[in-house]
Scaffold this active site. Structure first.
Site, PDB file in Angstrom:
ATOM      1  N   ARG A 112      -9.933  52.165   3.239  1.00 14.49           N
ATOM      2  CA  ARG A 112      -9.754  53.562   2.827  1.00 14.49           C
ATOM      3  C   ARG A 112     -11.040  54.306   3.140  1.00 14.49           C
ATOM      4  O   ARG A 112     -11.994  53.717   3.634  1.00 14.49           O
ATOM      5  CB  ARG A 112      -9.419  53.640   1.342  1.00 14.49           C
ATOM      6  CG  ARG A 112     -10.582  53.183   0.480  1.00 14.49           C
ATOM      7  CD  ARG A 112     -10.310  53.448  -0.979  1.00 14.49           C
ATOM      8  NE  ARG A 112     -11.476  53.067  -1.763  1.00 14.49           N
ATOM      9  CZ  ARG A 112     -11.460  52.940  -3.072  1.00 14.49           C
ATOM     10  NH1 ARG A 112     -10.369  53.136  -3.752  1.00 14.49           N
ATOM     11  NH2 ARG A 112     -12.553  52.609  -3.717  1.00 14.49           N
ATOM     12  N   ASN A 150     -10.426  61.894  -3.231  1.00 11.49           N
ATOM     13  CA  ASN A 150     -10.814  60.878  -4.205  1.00 11.49           C
ATOM     14  C   ASN A 150     -12.258  60.473  -3.960  1.00 11.49           C
ATOM     15  O   ASN A 150     -12.627  60.077  -2.850  1.00 11.49           O
ATOM     16  CB  ASN A 150      -9.928  59.628  -4.064  1.00 11.49           C
ATOM     17  CG  ASN A 150     -10.104  58.667  -5.225  1.00 11.49           C
ATOM     18  OD1 ASN A 150      -9.785  58.998  -6.362  1.00 11.49           O
ATOM     19  ND2 ASN A 150     -10.641  57.494  -4.944  1.00 11.49           N
ATOM     20  N   GLU A 151     -13.048  60.595  -4.988  1.00 15.82           N
ATOM     21  CA  GLU A 151     -14.435  60.101  -4.958  1.00 15.82           C
ATOM     22  C   GLU A 151     -15.169  60.439  -3.659  1.00 15.82           C
ATOM     23  O   GLU A 151     -15.501  59.542  -2.860  1.00 15.82           O
ATOM     24  CB  GLU A 151     -14.458  58.589  -5.190  1.00 15.82           C
ATOM     25  CG  GLU A 151     -13.962  58.196  -6.566  1.00 15.82           C
ATOM     26  CD  GLU A 151     -14.181  56.727  -6.888  1.00 15.82           C
ATOM     27  OE1 GLU A 151     -14.279  55.915  -5.948  1.00 15.82           O
ATOM     28  OE2 GLU A 151     -14.240  56.400  -8.079  1.00 15.82           O
ATOM     29  N   GLU A 305     -11.322  57.834 -14.537  1.00 15.68           N
ATOM     30  CA  GLU A 305     -10.985  56.440 -14.242  1.00 15.68           C
ATOM     31  C   GLU A 305     -11.936  55.514 -14.981  1.00 15.68           C
ATOM     32  O   GLU A 305     -13.129  55.791 -15.106  1.00 15.68           O
ATOM     33  CB  GLU A 305     -11.161  56.136 -12.744  1.00 15.68           C
ATOM     34  CG  GLU A 305     -10.094  56.650 -11.837  1.00 15.68           C
ATOM     35  CD  GLU A 305     -10.344  56.201 -10.385  1.00 15.68           C
ATOM     36  OE1 GLU A 305     -10.950  55.139 -10.169  1.00 15.68           O
ATOM     37  OE2 GLU A 305      -9.957  56.944  -9.484  1.00 15.68           O
ATOM     38  N   GLU A 353      -6.606  45.816  -3.882  1.00 17.70           N
ATOM     39  CA  GLU A 353      -6.943  45.879  -5.310  1.00 17.70           C
ATOM     40  C   GLU A 353      -5.852  45.247  -6.173  1.00 17.70           C
ATOM     41  O   GLU A 353      -5.652  45.640  -7.325  1.00 17.70           O
ATOM     42  CB  GLU A 353      -7.249  47.317  -5.710  1.00 17.70           C
ATOM     43  CG  GLU A 353      -8.515  47.784  -5.001  1.00 17.70           C
ATOM     44  CD  GLU A 353      -9.111  49.061  -5.547  1.00 17.70           C
ATOM     45  OE1 GLU A 353      -8.339  49.957  -5.925  1.00 17.70           O
ATOM     46  OE2 GLU A 353     -10.352  49.156  -5.572  1.00 17.70           O
ATOM     47  N   HIS A 356      -7.093  44.158  -9.464  1.00 14.49           N
ATOM     48  CA  HIS A 356      -7.751  45.125 -10.349  1.00 14.49           C
ATOM     49  C   HIS A 356      -6.906  45.290 -11.604  1.00 14.49           C
ATOM     50  O   HIS A 356      -5.684  45.383 -11.518  1.00 14.49           O
ATOM     51  CB  HIS A 356      -7.906  46.472  -9.629  1.00 14.49           C
ATOM     52  CG  HIS A 356      -8.891  47.365 -10.301  1.00 14.49           C
ATOM     53  ND1 HIS A 356      -8.593  48.058 -11.445  1.00 14.49           N
ATOM     54  CD2 HIS A 356     -10.179  47.642 -10.005  1.00 14.49           C
ATOM     55  CE1 HIS A 356      -9.661  48.741 -11.822  1.00 14.49           C
ATOM     56  NE2 HIS A 356     -10.635  48.508 -10.970  1.00 14.49           N
TER      57      HIS A 356
HETATM   58  C1  GLA Z   1     -12.419  53.836  -7.603  1.00 17.40           C
HETATM   59  C2  GLA Z   1     -11.203  54.471  -6.962  1.00 17.40           C
HETATM   60  C3  GLA Z   1      -9.925  53.818  -7.360  1.00 17.40           C
HETATM   61  C4  GLA Z   1     -10.065  52.325  -7.436  1.00 17.40           C
HETATM   62  C5  GLA Z   1     -11.158  51.979  -8.379  1.00 17.40           C
HETATM   63  C6  GLA Z   1     -11.284  50.497  -8.542  1.00 17.40           C
HETATM   64  O1  GLA Z   1     -12.893  54.437  -8.681  1.00 17.40           O
HETATM   65  O2  GLA Z   1     -11.122  55.848  -7.187  1.00 17.40           O
HETATM   66  O3  GLA Z   1      -8.960  54.175  -6.401  1.00 17.40           O
HETATM   67  O4  GLA Z   1     -10.350  51.821  -6.180  1.00 17.40           O
HETATM   68  O5  GLA Z   1     -12.366  52.481  -7.861  1.00 17.40           O
HETATM   69  O6  GLA Z   1     -12.413  50.106  -9.174  1.00 17.40           O
END
Ligand code: GLA
Length: 634
Positions: A112, A150-151, A305, A353, A356
């Site tokens: 990603r 995202n991030e 998150e 993941e 996770h």
């Molecule tokens: C990040 C991402 C999520 C996921 C988490 C896992 O914060 O935004 O999509 O990958 O990490 O720790």
């Protein structure tokens, strides 16, 4: 318009990826969400290849059905634009839109964040998909908030980035000579004759130019912010009633200046992933929460998150003990978060993941974890009435992303861990029960009586003036080693460092004297210093304590204080150990109702207590069992 539309009280939920699952289980998802008290889910975060399977061909039917079901079930949607993961067809058609690493290697799809924010094709494609989502869902009744991308954080060193960087530099410096001066271009023959000669700071033979590196980080933060803003504006135009955010992530690798970004989002959203399994996880959670609240500057913010069941450290994941998920959530909520969100709702069967943790584990509903998730989720409405009360404190720590970036360079006199220096002050104060805000070096200090500035390596003239003004007006400033060692161009402040504030501190710093690793340098009656010490010449300040040992530094001032205007400026010329900071804070009478392992946050009439210890805790009239939390009237 700074809170998810239709979500009352506290938000609870997480990333929801129904497209990874057969449709038969979607009803079950919604049903279990209700059972767990979930009222908000983030949908579509990485769904681009399912929304636009081929260029210009869209498939929104599945998303229509998901949003309708969630709405019927009473769950709000934090709808994401999926731009953090472009589909394979896109990167094959536009290989130049993949990000390039500092070593010049262009990455390939298969993970990603394989995008280049500076690539025109990616910028256009991002706007197109954001526009389609806006067109289709801006008025959907389930839509509570937009989650752009995202991030943000993956930097790129591509030819596109280079071109944009040169434009950014021209706007900043206007002439190439001004840039050469700012970058100290005569060193190692780096004097540039034309803008086109400037590259992104890719891998080079030996040390690179720190001013070049710092400007590239600033540029990258701005370039990503432009990408965010362009999508935000499209979403905003479609329905001005829906708040818009993006989730901030934390790390030295993230070239994003949250102070600048915070004013562009409707509410600050933060992803908190502590990196150590022991009590540092609680410390880091509290640090993340206080940073987020401060970035939000009095506005709303949310923990977007966290991991439900595990803490991820360098050695892999470690399970959270029963109750720890709730306590971590409450660290954030007590410090101002308007909810507790997670990655992710349902644990995935496949993909990178798949292991996770999640609110709903692989083993399903009949699990310890889901029971805990549901119990906590159903408790939150009971404290929703408390969360409008503001978190107030008169103590702040200076947070300087530029100092973090610049002081981590390999060319400093000795390795500096800026984050640890900040975290250390935060943790020692937290152990003393003090809740702190963070503030930007050029930010508004007027709300605080004490400002602590750990190793603010980069100090601009404006920031220096801010500190001078604060102290002159009656503030108490505490700064530590390397403060103002360089200006905003990474050029050393001459004649005593300290950002030119030698009069404010009543001292000159005349030398940096790094000490061997692992050797402590005792301070008289004050604990000890480690690794980094400076030689200080008194120019009116009083010496609070001296070094008891060490070549050159023995009997020289280690901590000083100088009255200035109505206030006073303290200077700590070394890296103190925790006990020494504690000793200093004792002297400064900084303490609060919390104790080590027991977080206490007083907000208006409410007292939040989170007890991380194995013993019952009593704070005033509030009694909290071991490993639990409570919110009561004070
Ligand atoms: C990040 C991402 C999520 C996921 C988490 C896992 O914060 O935004 O999509 O990958 O990490 O720790």
């Amino acid at each position: 318009m700074d809170w998810p539309k239709g979500v009352d009280g506290l938000a609870y939920g997480g990333d929801y990826n129904p497209e990874q699952w057969p449709e038969e289980i979607w009803d079950d998802d919604v049903h279990l969400m209700r059972e767990a008290g979930v009222n908000l889910v983030s949908v579509g975060v990485f769904s681009w290849s399912r929304l636009e399977p081929r260029e210009g061909e869209y498939d929104f039917d599945w998303l229509d059905r998901v949003l309708d079901k969630l709405h019927t079930g009473g769950v709000g949607v934090n709808l994401a634009t999926p731009t953090a993961s472009p589909p394979p067809w896109f990167t094959l058609a536009h290989p130049d839109a993949l990000n390039t690493r500092p070593d010049g290697v262009r990455q390939v799809h298969g993970s990603r964040d394989t995008y280049d924010v500076c690539a025109p094709a990616y910028q256009e494609a991002s706007l197109r998909i954001a526009g389609k989502l806006a067109e289709r869902y801006a008025e959907h009744p389930a839509l509570a908030m937009w989650h752009v991308h995202n991030e943000y954080g993956s930097a790129t060193y591509s030819a596109h980035a280079e071109r944009a960087f040169r434009i950014w530099l021209q706007e900043k410096y206007e002439t190439i000579e001004a840039l050469n001066d700012a970058w100290w271009g005569s060193f190692w023959s780096q004097h540039y004759g034309e803008w086109d000669q400037i590259l992104a700071p890719r891998a080079t033979q030996y040390l690179s130019n720190p001013a070049h590196e710092l400007d590239f980080k600033r540029f990258t933060s701005d370039a990503m912010l432009e990408h965010y803003k362009s999508q935000r504006d499209v979403l905003r135009a479609a329905n001005p009633e829906i708040p818009i955010t993006t989730n901030f992530v934390f790390g030295q690798w993230v070239p994003v200046d949250p102070w600048q970004w915070a004013s562009e989002v409707d509410l600050v959203a933060f992803d908190s992933y502590p990196s150590a399994p022991d009590e540092r996880a609680e410390q880091q959670s509290a640090l993340h929460a206080d940073l987020s609240r401060s970035w939000a500057g009095g506005g709303d913010w949310i923990l977007m998150e966290q991991a439900a069941a595990t803490i991820h450290s360098k050695d892999g994941a470690v399970a959270k003990a029963p109750g720890r998920m709730a306590r971590h959530s409450m660290i954030h909520i007590s410090r101002g978060s308007k909810g507790a969100m997670f990655f992710q709702w349902r644990a995935g069967r496949g993909g990178a993941e798949q292991w996770h943790s999640a609110l709903l584990p692989h083993a399903g509903k009949h699990t310890r974890m889901f029971a805990e998730v549901a119990a906590f989720g159903n408790t939150l409405p009971g404290i929703a009435h408390t969360v409008e009360a503001p978190v107030k404190t008169d103590v702040a720590i200076l947070w300087s992303p530029e100092s973090w970036w610049a002081s981590s360079g390999p060319h400093l006199p000795a390795p500096v861990d800026y984050l640890e220096n900040v975290a250390q002050i935060h943790r020692v104060l937290r152990d003393r029960g003090v809740v702190v805000d963070f503030v930007a070096p050029e930010g508004d200090l007027s709300r605080y009586t004490t400002v602590i500035a750990p190793s603010t390596y980069v100090l601009s003239e404006a920031a220096a003036e801010n500190l001078r003004w604060f102290t002159a007006g009656g503030g108490r400033l505490v700064a530590s080693y390397l403060t103002g060692a360089v200006d905003e161009h990474c050029q050393v402040w001459l004649d005593g460092f300290l950002g030119g504030l030698t009069d404010l501190f009543g001292i000159r710093v005349t030398e940096h004297l790094p000490q061997p690793s692992g050797e402590l340098r005792a301070l008289w009656n004050f604990g000890a210093a480690e690794r980094f010490c400076e030689l200080v010449e008194l120019r009116g300040a009083q010496c609070v304590t001296q070094y008891a040992t060490g070549d050159v530094i023995e009997n020289q001032p280690a901590v000083t204080v100088n009255p200035f205007g109505e206030g006073e400026a303290w200077y700590v010329s070394c890296k103190l150990v925790d006990e020494a900071w504690d000793r200093l804070f004792e002297e400064l009478k900084l303490d609060g109702p919390g104790t080590r392992g027991v977080d206490v946050v007083d907000r208006g009439p409410w007292r939040f207590v989170v007890n991380h210890t194995e013993k019952e805790a009593q704070v005033g009239n509030v009694i909290v069992p071991a490993g639990s939390w409570a919110v009561n009237k004070r």
